[in-house]
Design a protein around this motif. Sequence first.
Motif, PDB file in Angstrom:
ATOM      1  N   ARG A 378      15.162  24.572  16.859  1.00  0.00           N
ATOM      2  CA  ARG A 378      14.765  23.499  17.776  1.00  0.00           C
ATOM      3  C   ARG A 378      13.489  22.915  17.075  1.00  0.00           C
ATOM      4  N   ASN A 379      13.656  21.645  16.895  1.00  0.00           N
ATOM      5  CA  ASN A 379      12.559  20.806  16.358  1.00  0.00           C
ATOM      6  C   ASN A 379      11.516  20.518  17.701  1.00  0.00           C
ATOM      7  N   MET A 380      10.294  21.320  17.995  1.00  0.00           N
ATOM      8  CA  MET A 380       9.927  21.092  19.254  1.00  0.00           C
ATOM      9  C   MET A 380       8.421  20.408  19.072  1.00  0.00           C
ATOM     10  N   GLY A 381       8.111  19.965  17.687  1.00  0.00           N
ATOM     11  CA  GLY A 381       6.715  19.544  17.496  1.00  0.00           C
ATOM     12  C   GLY A 381       6.609  18.147  18.255  1.00  0.00           C
ATOM     13  N   ILE A 382       5.439  18.086  18.978  1.00  0.00           N
ATOM     14  CA  ILE A 382       5.210  16.832  19.304  1.00  0.00           C
ATOM     15  C   ILE A 382       4.442  15.798  18.431  1.00  0.00           C
ATOM     16  N   VAL A 383       5.128  14.843  17.926  1.00  0.00           N
ATOM     17  CA  VAL A 383       4.684  14.133  16.900  1.00  0.00           C
ATOM     18  C   VAL A 383       4.108  12.749  17.312  1.00  0.00           C
ATOM     19  N   LEU A 384       3.209  11.956  16.391  1.00  0.00           N
ATOM     20  CA  LEU A 384       2.805  10.828  16.569  1.00  0.00           C
ATOM     21  C   LEU A 384       3.847   9.525  16.891  1.00  0.00           C
ATOM     22  N   SER A 385       3.424   8.715  17.793  1.00  0.00           N
ATOM     23  CA  SER A 385       4.325   7.447  17.900  1.00  0.00           C
ATOM     24  C   SER A 385       4.239   6.694  16.591  1.00  0.00           C
ATOM     25  N   LYS A 386       5.305   5.927  16.310  1.00  0.00           N
ATOM     26  CA  LYS A 386       5.115   4.857  15.244  1.00  0.00           C
ATOM     27  C   LYS A 386       4.167   4.036  15.470  1.00  0.00           C
ATOM     28  N   LYS A 387       3.837   3.659  16.753  1.00  0.00           N
ATOM     29  CA  LYS A 387       2.561   2.945  16.769  1.00  0.00           C
ATOM     30  C   LYS A 387       1.320   3.399  16.472  1.00  0.00           C
ATOM     31  N   SER A 388       1.227   4.836  15.959  1.00  0.00           N
ATOM     32  CA  SER A 388       0.159   5.390  15.401  1.00  0.00           C
ATOM     33  C   SER A 388       0.033   5.217  13.914  1.00  0.00           C
ATOM     34  N   TYR A 389       1.058   4.355  13.389  1.00  0.00           N
ATOM     35  CA  TYR A 389       1.097   4.049  11.722  1.00  0.00           C
ATOM     36  C   TYR A 389       0.771   2.604  11.491  1.00  0.00           C
ATOM     37  N   GLY A 390       0.350   2.543  10.384  1.00  0.00           N
ATOM     38  CA  GLY A 390       0.386   1.148   9.927  1.00  0.00           C
ATOM     39  C   GLY A 390       0.893   1.192   8.550  1.00  0.00           C
ATOM     40  N   VAL A 391       0.974   0.008   7.930  1.00  0.00           N
ATOM     41  CA  VAL A 391       1.741  -0.347   6.635  1.00  0.00           C
ATOM     42  C   VAL A 391       0.738  -1.522   6.055  1.00  0.00           C
ATOM     43  N   LEU A 392       0.077  -1.202   4.799  1.00  0.00           N
ATOM     44  CA  LEU A 392      -0.909  -1.867   4.034  1.00  0.00           C
ATOM     45  C   LEU A 392      -0.071  -2.308   2.686  1.00  0.00           C
ATOM     46  N   LEU A 393       0.489  -3.527   2.501  1.00  0.00           N
ATOM     47  CA  LEU A 393       1.185  -4.057   1.507  1.00  0.00           C
ATOM     48  C   LEU A 393       0.271  -4.837   0.301  1.00  0.00           C
ATOM     49  N   LEU A 394       0.037  -4.230  -0.839  1.00  0.00           N
ATOM     50  CA  LEU A 394      -0.748  -5.080  -1.725  1.00  0.00           C
ATOM     51  C   LEU A 394      -0.126  -5.646  -2.662  1.00  0.00           C
ATOM     52  N   ALA A 395      -0.304  -7.066  -2.276  1.00  0.00           N
ATOM     53  CA  ALA A 395       0.143  -8.289  -3.179  1.00  0.00           C
ATOM     54  C   ALA A 395      -0.760  -9.162  -3.895  1.00  0.00           C
ATOM     55  N   ALA A 396      -2.130  -8.801  -4.029  1.00  0.00           N
ATOM     56  CA  ALA A 396      -2.928  -9.708  -4.526  1.00  0.00           C
ATOM     57  C   ALA A 396      -2.937  -9.558  -6.137  1.00  0.00           C
ATOM     58  N   GLY A 397      -3.558 -10.272  -6.833  1.00  0.00           N
ATOM     59  CA  GLY A 397      -3.621 -10.059  -8.213  1.00  0.00           C
ATOM     60  C   GLY A 397      -3.078 -11.143  -9.211  1.00  0.00           C
ATOM     61  N   GLU A 398      -3.477 -11.292 -10.368  1.00  0.00           N
ATOM     62  CA  GLU A 398      -2.898 -12.306 -11.167  1.00  0.00           C
ATOM     63  C   GLU A 398      -1.679 -12.073 -12.307  1.00  0.00           C
ATOM     64  N   SER A 399      -1.200 -10.959 -12.004  1.00  0.00           N
ATOM     65  CA  SER A 399       0.008 -10.677 -12.859  1.00  0.00           C
ATOM     66  C   SER A 399      -0.218 -10.915 -14.429  1.00  0.00           C
ATOM     67  N   LYS A 400      -1.297 -10.437 -14.959  1.00  0.00           N
ATOM     68  CA  LYS A 400      -1.866 -10.846 -16.304  1.00  0.00           C
ATOM     69  C   LYS A 400      -0.685 -10.485 -17.464  1.00  0.00           C
ATOM     70  N   ARG A 401      -0.269  -9.041 -17.167  1.00  0.00           N
ATOM     71  CA  ARG A 401       0.784  -8.609 -18.107  1.00  0.00           C
ATOM     72  C   ARG A 401       2.096  -9.237 -18.367  1.00  0.00           C
ATOM     73  N   LEU A 402       2.375  -9.956 -17.012  1.00  0.00           N
ATOM     74  CA  LEU A 402       3.898 -10.708 -16.611  1.00  0.00           C
ATOM     75  C   LEU A 402       3.516 -12.017 -17.207  1.00  0.00           C
ATOM     76  N   GLY A 403       2.573 -12.614 -16.829  1.00  0.00           N
ATOM     77  CA  GLY A 403       2.302 -13.993 -17.069  1.00  0.00           C
ATOM     78  C   GLY A 403       2.649 -15.121 -16.331  1.00  0.00           C
ATOM     79  N   THR A 404       3.129 -14.498 -15.259  1.00  0.00           N
ATOM     80  CA  THR A 404       3.624 -15.473 -13.946  1.00  0.00           C
ATOM     81  C   THR A 404       3.572 -14.623 -12.838  1.00  0.00           C
ATOM     82  N   PRO A 405       3.210 -15.083 -11.632  1.00  0.00           N
ATOM     83  CA  PRO A 405       3.088 -14.372 -10.399  1.00  0.00           C
ATOM     84  C   PRO A 405       4.399 -13.613 -10.128  1.00  0.00           C
ATOM     85  N   LYS A 406       4.318 -12.292 -10.117  1.00  0.00           N
ATOM     86  CA  LYS A 406       5.474 -11.326  -9.843  1.00  0.00           C
ATOM     87  C   LYS A 406       5.972 -11.376  -8.705  1.00  0.00           C
ATOM     88  N   GLN A 407       4.940 -11.705  -7.726  1.00  0.00           N
ATOM     89  CA  GLN A 407       5.097 -11.681  -6.200  1.00  0.00           C
ATOM     90  C   GLN A 407       6.400 -12.835  -5.823  1.00  0.00           C
TER      91      GLN A 407
END
Length: 580
Positions: A378-407
């Motif tokens: 039985r999995n009895m561990g009391i775990v954190l709610s999803k509301k205790s997590y956050g997501v950080l999406l990194l999408a800044a930058g100039e895409s120099k290697r690609l030469g065009t905005p990859k985003q």
Amino acid sequence: MKEIKQIITAYNAARSRGKGAVLATVVHIEGSSYRAPGARMLVTEDGSLTGAISGGCLEGDILRKALMVMTTQKPLLVSYDTSDEESSVITVNLGCNGIIRVLLEPIIEDNPYHPISLLKLAVEKRHRSILVTLFSLNAKKDAGQGTKMLFTPTGVHQSKEGKGPGFSALEPDIQTAWKQKHAMFIAYPVTDENTSGYNAFLEYLEPAPALVIAGAGNDVFPVVEIAKTLGWEITIVDGRPLYANENRFPSCQLVLSEPAEAIRHIKLDERTAFVLMSHNYDYDKAVLKNILYTPVKYIGLLGPTKKRDRILKELIQEGFQLPEDTEIPTSLYAPTGLQIGAESAEEIALSIIAEIQASLTETHGGPLRNLKGHIHHRNMGIVLSKKSYGVLLLAAGESKRLGTPKQTIAYKGSTLIQHAHHQASSLKTAVSLTVISQGDITLKDLLNQTDAVILENPDYKEGMASSIRTGVDHINRFYPNVEYLLIMLCDQPYVESAHLQTLIDTQQKTGKKVVASLYEGRKGVPTLFHRSLFPHLLELRGDIGAKNLIESLDNEVVSVAFPLAAFDVDTNKAREQLRD
């Protein structure tokens, strides 16, 4: 389900006599116990008990406390320590080596969604559901405790009584329990609305097993009796009214018909077991032909292996294609029953029912003495709610290697940045942040088509570290309840929500402060970081990102293999290889 139905019946009887009632529910255990969370007992005003929460050792004390709860009309959480006589909680030397937490709830008729009402809704249809019960380890008499919500495929039923997290806060965790098909115990942080810091017992409920028996001979009687004792729903299918009638099978649904017509009258699902014991070769063959492509996971065929092989061979010769490219379909148990040396009809019935139970629970049915460790996993561990997590999406930058905005590269009907945000936001965490370069109007317009929280990074030319600092600083200032931050990139197109959820699941199982993705022999993003590491993330500089921090933590990091994360759209060659 049988115990729940008995409790509902007992409550209805008590109500008709004008008697009050209290529902006792095991909401959590630590260590071992006789009953699992979800075990229930109804205590009525006249002292009668229906159901059980232990092997009989706790019921007497629960009766006394339930009568007190009936007087106060307030819920009460009681903890029993079954091993430690020096504990501060009530001690009962049961030899189970565990702590059992039991919630006592008065049944208040003015509340349309009181606990018994929710239980009734849970059993009235053959569907899965999630029953939500709140309890507080910090305040055992908190009035907000109780069975508060039922989530079903057709809707949400929620009690308005008391405080505590509502459906919007609970939904992400309910969805996780729904997908994983097991109970969960979630801790919700203290807030202005949740002053006691409630825990939620998300109980995963499945319909009672349904047993369909093709045949109505005398050897069916013991099978029916054992299944009835277990509370299973039983249907008899037979074309002979002399055998299949209410006098012989008063507790069963009867379907008098030829096989093909009979199957159309029966709802078959993954909780259905079918046993063919008509002793009529052609009838059994016809039934088998009609159910091999149904969701039924257990099809038992009475008789020797020669009968099974002959039926399958004839079906193939007649042009019937078996559902799997194997000699014997995995759902077909033939001969039916466990190997226990059964000879009599009663012994054979026992072996059949035991094998069905093992099949439905996906166990092997071997001797318990051969197990190492706990009998029940039985999995009895009391775990954190999803509301205790956050997501950080990194999408800044100039895409120099690609030469065009990859985003802005087209992908799956949108763009890389929109796709990445959709994967992040579908987790339904406390917040999903997207960091872009300051003044990037194009990306801002794309993200404004979503529900993204946009952060502009004025120092984006420094590199990835500046975007991490921008996001972490925002979390520190505006989301103090976020305990874990998931950092991801927008140029890893094959990273989808399923992998992100696996990272969260792994953290909850292991308790580790860092959970990283593993690809090409190294640990990298997407990665989950605990709040205690936020100061280290704020110290990052340049374009290295969090890779050095992950490597420096070494054994403190648990990894999840995900080879597809190695593909990123950094070059024109990678862009050409990108596939939807």
